[in-house]
Design a protein around this motif. Sequence first.
Motif, PDB file in Angstrom:
ATOM      1  N   UNK A 263      -6.678   5.291  26.933  1.00  0.00           N
ATOM      2  CA  UNK A 263      -6.344   4.500  25.744  1.00  0.00           C
ATOM      3  C   UNK A 263      -5.597   3.223  26.129  1.00  0.00           C
ATOM      4  N   UNK A 264      -4.713   3.350  27.103  1.00  0.00           N
ATOM      5  CA  UNK A 264      -3.934   2.191  27.560  1.00  0.00           C
ATOM      6  C   UNK A 264      -4.851   1.138  28.163  1.00  0.00           C
ATOM      7  N   UNK A 265      -5.829   1.586  28.949  1.00  0.00           N
ATOM      8  CA  UNK A 265      -6.774   0.648  29.557  1.00  0.00           C
ATOM      9  C   UNK A 265      -7.580  -0.068  28.472  1.00  0.00           C
ATOM     10  N   UNK A 266      -8.050   0.687  27.484  1.00  0.00           N
ATOM     11  CA  UNK A 266      -8.831   0.099  26.393  1.00  0.00           C
ATOM     12  C   UNK A 266      -7.993  -0.904  25.600  1.00  0.00           C
ATOM     13  N   UNK A 267      -6.715  -0.559  25.369  1.00  0.00           N
ATOM     14  CA  UNK A 267      -5.834  -1.440  24.596  1.00  0.00           C
ATOM     15  C   UNK A 267      -5.575  -2.761  25.320  1.00  0.00           C
ATOM     16  N   UNK A 268      -5.372  -2.690  26.640  1.00  0.00           N
ATOM     17  CA  UNK A 268      -5.017  -3.882  27.414  1.00  0.00           C
ATOM     18  C   UNK A 268      -6.227  -4.757  27.762  1.00  0.00           C
ATOM     19  N   UNK A 269      -7.397  -4.141  27.942  1.00  0.00           N
ATOM     20  CA  UNK A 269      -8.568  -4.898  28.398  1.00  0.00           C
ATOM     21  C   UNK A 269      -9.632  -5.084  27.329  1.00  0.00           C
ATOM     22  N   UNK A 270      -9.581  -4.252  26.284  1.00  0.00           N
ATOM     23  CA  UNK A 270     -10.626  -4.307  25.271  1.00  0.00           C
ATOM     24  C   UNK A 270     -11.893  -3.596  25.706  1.00  0.00           C
ATOM     25  N   UNK A 271     -11.811  -2.844  26.805  1.00  0.00           N
ATOM     26  CA  UNK A 271     -12.977  -2.135  27.345  1.00  0.00           C
ATOM     27  C   UNK A 271     -12.770  -0.631  27.192  1.00  0.00           C
ATOM     28  N   UNK A 272     -13.714   0.030  26.522  1.00  0.00           N
ATOM     29  CA  UNK A 272     -13.642   1.478  26.345  1.00  0.00           C
ATOM     30  C   UNK A 272     -14.548   2.138  27.386  1.00  0.00           C
ATOM     31  N   UNK A 273     -13.939   2.655  28.442  1.00  0.00           N
ATOM     32  CA  UNK A 273     -14.766   3.211  29.527  1.00  0.00           C
ATOM     33  C   UNK A 273     -15.336   4.580  29.182  1.00  0.00           C
ATOM     34  N   UNK A 274     -15.094   5.047  27.963  1.00  0.00           N
ATOM     35  CA  UNK A 274     -15.776   6.267  27.532  1.00  0.00           C
ATOM     36  C   UNK A 274     -17.206   5.964  27.090  1.00  0.00           C
ATOM     37  N   UNK A 275     -17.529   4.655  27.030  1.00  0.00           N
ATOM     38  CA  UNK A 275     -18.890   4.222  26.739  1.00  0.00           C
ATOM     39  C   UNK A 275     -19.593   3.916  28.069  1.00  0.00           C
ATOM     40  N   UNK A 276     -20.776   4.455  28.243  1.00  0.00           N
ATOM     41  CA  UNK A 276     -21.460   4.418  29.545  1.00  0.00           C
ATOM     42  C   UNK A 276     -21.575   3.006  30.116  1.00  0.00           C
ATOM     43  N   UNK A 277     -22.133   2.065  29.363  1.00  0.00           N
ATOM     44  CA  UNK A 277     -22.384   0.727  29.895  1.00  0.00           C
ATOM     45  C   UNK A 277     -21.077  -0.003  30.245  1.00  0.00           C
ATOM     46  N   UNK A 278     -20.053   0.198  29.450  1.00  0.00           N
ATOM     47  CA  UNK A 278     -18.775  -0.413  29.755  1.00  0.00           C
ATOM     48  C   UNK A 278     -18.153   0.239  30.995  1.00  0.00           C
ATOM     49  N   UNK A 279     -18.351   1.535  31.115  1.00  0.00           N
ATOM     50  CA  UNK A 279     -17.832   2.250  32.284  1.00  0.00           C
ATOM     51  C   UNK A 279     -18.476   1.740  33.564  1.00  0.00           C
ATOM     52  N   UNK A 280     -19.772   1.471  33.535  1.00  0.00           N
ATOM     53  CA  UNK A 280     -20.466   0.999  34.735  1.00  0.00           C
ATOM     54  C   UNK A 280     -19.981  -0.386  35.149  1.00  0.00           C
ATOM     55  N   UNK A 281     -19.683  -1.226  34.148  1.00  0.00           N
ATOM     56  CA  UNK A 281     -19.150  -2.555  34.457  1.00  0.00           C
ATOM     57  C   UNK A 281     -17.793  -2.433  35.156  1.00  0.00           C
ATOM     58  N   UNK A 282     -16.966  -1.560  34.633  1.00  0.00           N
ATOM     59  CA  UNK A 282     -15.641  -1.344  35.226  1.00  0.00           C
ATOM     60  C   UNK A 282     -15.777  -0.758  36.628  1.00  0.00           C
TER      61      UNK A 282
END
Length: 291
Positions: A263-282
């Motif tokens: 949650x902290x990562x999503x809040x600070x970066x705007x990226x939700x790594x629980x979503x596959x495509x966003x996770x791959x970018x990260x």
Amino acid sequence: MINKLREIFISLIFFEDITTEKTEHYHWFRSDDNRLIGIAKEELSQKDLTLLSAFLQPYHVTIPEMTSEEKQWNNLLDGYKPDTTDIAPYRFIYFSFSKFQLEPASFKEAIQAFFARKVPIIWRNEHEGIIVETNPDPNLSFDQIIDILMSDLYVKIKFLIGPCHDSLTKVKKKYAMLVQGAGSAFPHSEKSVIPYTEAVPYILLNQAEPNFLDDAGTIILGGFRHDEEFLKTIEMFITCNLNISVTAKKMHLHRNSLQYRLDKFAEKTGIDIRQFHQAMTVYLAILAVKT
């Protein structure tokens, strides 16, 4: 220095470039950067040998002589056209172990024990090469092989498992891609056994411009870029297929603690790594930072 020597000795060759020639036809030397170079015996006088030995380390090559099947594969990998492109399913397994820690003959003897039939081994040098496995056994575990070999031989070994093929079409290119994958993944991955699909991101990153990699790491990871512990958690979550329970168990974390970090990562970066495509970018950004 090598270029100067090549001007004098036209037969000079690196060990990894050996194709059909026999190693015993050459005098071998180890260069300052630990590469093996050979010069045809017929081209060297005793005076030449004495001079070369003064600034190069003479070396006795211990690669086992190739079997007839290994010679056939070696010719194919060197670009010789096959008589037919039809063949039983096969795959290449790239291996690498610590330099000067194991005799090639000992490795070959040990690895053969895990296969139902003797498998061809094509050496690139005295500590790297490929195993050619025909009719691959889906139940064969290279993780178990690694554990046994490392406990028996006391040497660190890595495998890159290539995809299965059923044709000899472009076999040289398939081999070259596996070599490229090993060169890209081995220095950066902590895994001892790496499927080829996991090596592809490293290949892509190696081909990217350094400035792009630096910018991508900064833009995507933001303030977490230099937080090694946090990035390790994020990377583990992604490699555990975005499974919170499995990640928490492997990291020895409470689920709520892991959830808080995501949650902290999503809040600070705007990226939700629980979503596959966003996770791959990260994931690619983390690899870029690590490389």
